[in-house]
Design an enzyme around this catalytic site. Structure first.
Site, short mmCIF file in Angstrom:
data_model
loop_
_atom_site.label_atom_id
_atom_site.label_comp_id
_atom_site.label_asym_id
_atom_site.label_seq_id
_atom_site.Cartn_x
_atom_site.Cartn_y
_atom_site.Cartn_z
N LEU A 100 19.16 -2.34 -31.74
CA LEU A 100 18.95 -2.53 -30.35
C LEU A 100 20.02 -3.74 -29.92
O LEU A 100 20.45 -4.59 -30.61
CB LEU A 100 17.48 -3.48 -30.45
CG LEU A 100 16.31 -2.51 -30.63
CD1 LEU A 100 15.11 -3.46 -31.05
CD2 LEU A 100 16.13 -1.46 -29.57
N ASP A 101 20.07 -3.70 -28.72
CA ASP A 101 21.04 -4.90 -28.13
C ASP A 101 20.69 -6.04 -28.18
O ASP A 101 19.32 -6.45 -28.35
CB ASP A 101 21.65 -4.44 -26.60
CG ASP A 101 20.63 -4.23 -25.48
OD1 ASP A 101 19.58 -5.04 -25.45
OD2 ASP A 101 20.65 -3.37 -24.53
N ARG A 102 21.34 -7.17 -27.79
CA ARG A 102 20.82 -8.67 -27.85
C ARG A 102 19.90 -9.06 -27.00
O ARG A 102 18.92 -9.71 -27.73
CB ARG A 102 22.11 -9.26 -27.54
CG ARG A 102 22.07 -10.91 -27.91
CD ARG A 102 23.28 -11.43 -28.03
NE ARG A 102 23.87 -11.82 -26.92
CZ ARG A 102 23.74 -12.73 -25.96
NH1 ARG A 102 22.86 -13.76 -26.06
NH2 ARG A 102 24.32 -12.83 -24.81
N SER A 104 17.36 -7.03 -26.14
CA SER A 104 15.95 -6.24 -26.23
C SER A 104 15.22 -6.61 -27.42
O SER A 104 16.05 -7.39 -28.24
CB SER A 104 16.52 -4.75 -26.59
OG SER A 104 17.07 -4.22 -25.44
N LYS A 186 18.72 1.93 -19.97
CA LYS A 186 19.33 1.35 -18.97
C LYS A 186 19.92 2.41 -17.96
O LYS A 186 20.04 2.20 -16.56
CB LYS A 186 20.14 0.11 -19.42
CG LYS A 186 19.50 -1.24 -19.95
CD LYS A 186 20.26 -2.20 -20.59
CE LYS A 186 19.84 -3.07 -21.41
NZ LYS A 186 20.59 -4.34 -21.90
#
Length: 233
Positions: A100-102, A104, A186
């Site tokens: 997961l990106d930072r 999220s 996104k």
């Protein structure tokens, strides 16, 4: 690797002698005598010959409730990483299955079983990944249909697989996708003129984020959860 080959590879014994050792009941797999020469041995089986341990490595499968602000990485010189939320003795052995990106939050899986994690994230399996998404603007009425048909992503010039969108509030949805392209969610919302401001993963395959886990908390997966990805376990 079959048991006969495993014995000959991990000891000084020949294949012929290995067969005799197995047939005489001197080899144990998972603490039980095994006389099946064709028994498949994987990296987390415990195997012993008489009193000699030939292999014993514990498998770890963890569920983490990732908070926003943490990188899905093993280390970083600037930002905190999810590994800092895990017991120090486990950190060197684990890798992340499905990042997961930072910004999220939500379900993150960490394991030391490479085969299992590849099955978890294999796009060919078409396993559902469920996210709770908050957007900057109200969801347009045609967005569910557009997501169901697939969204064209550039510059790859590809179309996403059909996705399921459930409206929860004017600016909030539950989204189910069956692939995991770079910043896919996104980019999908950007393609329909909206912007994601919060992304929270609730589910991967049949594994749901434990509602009792507070952000930053973790627990071992149950045998049922592990087996939902890999029946051999």
């Amino acid at each position: 690797m079959r048991l006969e080959r495993f014995i000959s590879k991990h000891t000084e014994h020949s294949h012929k002698t290995a067969r005799l050792l197995v047939a005489s009941g001197r080899v144990c797999v998972e603490g039980e005598v095994c006389r099946n020469l064709k028994q498949e041995i994987h990296q987390f089986h415990s195997v012993s010959l008489d009193d000699q341990v030939l292999q014993h490595r514990q498998a770890h499968y963890l569920m983490l409730h990732k908070p926003s602000g943490y990188l899905s990485a093993t280390s970083d010189p600037v930002h905190p990483t999810v590994m800092e939320l895990i017991a120090p003795e486990l950190r060197p052995h684990l890798h992340i299955g499905g990042r997961l990106d930072r910004a999220s939050s939500g379900l993150l899986i960490l394991t030391n079983d490479g085969l299992w994690s590849r099955q978890l994230t294999d796009p060919q399996r078409k396993s559902p990944k469920v996210y709770r998404v908050t957007t900057a603007y109200p969801i347009c009425p045609d967005t569910p249909d557009r997501f169901a048909r697939g969204i064209d992503l550039k510059p790859e010039n590809l179309t996403t697989s059909p996705a399921d969108l459930e409206l929860l509030a004017p600016n909030e949805v539950r989204l189910t996708i069956y692939e995991g392209r770079y910043h896919q969610i996104k980019r999908m919302f950007a393609a329909v003129g909206n912007r994601v401001i919060r992304l929270h993963r609730e589910q991967m395959g049949a594994i749901n984020l434990d509602p009792t886990l507070a952000p930053g908390g973790s627990r071992s997966l149950t045998q049922h959860e592990i087996a939902s990805i890999s029946p051999r376990l």
